[in-house]
Write an enzyme that holds these catalytic residues in place. Structure first.
Site, short mmCIF file in Angstrom:
data_model
loop_
_atom_site.label_atom_id
_atom_site.label_comp_id
_atom_site.label_asym_id
_atom_site.label_seq_id
_atom_site.Cartn_x
_atom_site.Cartn_y
_atom_site.Cartn_z
CB SER A 6 78.50 -31.43 -8.94
OG SER A 6 79.13 -31.50 -10.21
CG ASP A 33 81.91 -30.01 -12.41
OD1 ASP A 33 82.63 -29.11 -11.94
OD2 ASP A 33 81.29 -30.83 -11.71
CG MET A 66 87.60 -28.00 -14.19
SD MET A 66 86.83 -29.53 -13.63
CE MET A 66 85.12 -29.14 -13.93
CG ASP A 173 84.11 -28.93 -7.11
OD1 ASP A 173 83.40 -29.93 -6.99
OD2 ASP A 173 84.32 -28.36 -8.21
N GLY A 174 84.74 -31.66 -4.68
CA GLY A 174 85.34 -32.96 -4.96
C GLY A 174 85.38 -33.85 -3.73
N GLY A 175 84.70 -34.98 -3.80
CA GLY A 175 84.72 -35.92 -2.68
C GLY A 175 84.01 -35.42 -1.44
N GLY A 195 78.65 -33.88 -5.86
CA GLY A 195 78.02 -34.58 -6.98
C GLY A 195 77.47 -35.93 -6.58
C1 DX5 Z 1 85.57 -32.54 -10.39
C2 DX5 Z 1 84.42 -31.58 -10.47
C3 DX5 Z 1 83.48 -31.69 -9.30
C4 DX5 Z 1 82.73 -33.00 -9.28
C5 DX5 Z 1 82.43 -33.35 -7.87
O1 DX5 Z 1 86.35 -32.42 -11.53
O2 DX5 Z 1 84.89 -30.24 -10.50
O3 DX5 Z 1 82.55 -30.61 -9.27
O4 DX5 Z 1 81.53 -32.95 -10.00
O5 DX5 Z 1 81.88 -34.63 -7.86
P1 DX5 Z 1 81.96 -35.59 -6.61
O6 DX5 Z 1 81.16 -34.94 -5.51
O7 DX5 Z 1 81.37 -36.84 -7.11
O8 DX5 Z 1 83.41 -35.71 -6.21
ZN ZN Z 2 83.40 -28.55 -10.14
#
Ligand code: DX5
Ligand code: ZN
Length: 236
Positions: A6, A33, A66, A173-175, A195
């Protein structure tokens, strides 16, 4: 298996070379994003940035909108070289026309779902989508901890896909780090958006390979649908 770094976690001082680094990493997609300061409490970047980066890589651009009004951006992102555009199921009545619009632009269509939203809300759209993007953090910021309570949604999406004979990717997606990626893979995910864990490594290629190996070795067991998910669908 899809590994998608990401760009939100890239070094914004040098987005061009970060994109080239992703290009050389062996990743499958680059996840972009897009935050509008309304649907989520943050702003990231827009179609002009995607268009600038597009000639620097052959990576498939997976655009995550988003945004409260994604309809104003779809054509611009299509023109900027998006391969797939994900909109959020929380937009309610707008979901069907948005998916239709994305398809009419010749792009793949994804549907994202936030952690507090019950998985039953995506069920009417499963036949129309190329990716179900299960948010494993509340969207808006990178670097947040993975929410484990979202894993039954991944299992449910996996069961539905098999039962209905569908092909959509199940994205998380996320963490997503090396440990939570394995948990998601065991639950049935096959697209791993990551990310911080990937971009913050000096050797992105090694990190992508490591994540790919981990998820390939973490295949789902033949799981029954989680009963709490079925119950939450009674009163959507
Ligand atoms: C969160 C985004 C994710 C984010 C993930 O709002 O949609 O795509 O970039 O990032 P990490 O992997 O750092 O949680
Ligand atoms: Zn995302």
């Amino acid at each position: 298996m899809i590994i998608a770094p990401s760009l939100l976690a890239a070094d914004f001082r040098r987005l061009a070379s970060e994109t080239e680094r992703a290009d050389r990493s062996g990743a499958d997609w680059l996840h972009l994003d897009i935050m509008d300061g309304h649907f989520v409490p943050n702003i990231s970047f827009g179609p002009a940035v995607a268009k600038t980066l597009r000639p620097l890589t052959k990576l498939f651009f997976d655009v995550h909108l988003m945004c409260s009004k994604p309809e104003i951006l779809l054509e611009m992102f299509a023109e900027a070289g998006a391969g797939q555009m994900n909109i959020h199921v929380e937009l309610g009545d707008q979901v069907t026309p948005l998916l239709w619009k994305i398809k009419s632009l010749g792009k793949k269509a994804g549907l994202a779902i936030n952690p507090p939203t019950a998985i039953c809300h995506v069920q009417p759209y499963l036949e129309q989508i190329d990716e179900l993007l299960i948010m494993t953090v509340n969207p808006g910021f990178g670097g947040q901890p993975f929410i484990h309570e979202t894993l039954p949604k991944v299992q449910q999406a996996f069961v539905w896909r098999r039962q209905k004979g569908l092909q959509y990717h199940i994205g998380v997606d996320g963490g997503v780090d090396f440990g939570t990626a394995a948990e998601c893979a065991r639950a049935g995910a096959d697209a791993f958006i990551s990310g911080t864990t990937l971009f913050h490594q000096r050797n992105l290629k090694a990190a992508v390979s490591k994540m790919r190996k981990i998820v390939e070795e973490s295949q789902p067991a033949e799981a029954a649908p989680p009963t709490e998910v079925e119950q939450s669908c009674v009163n959507p």
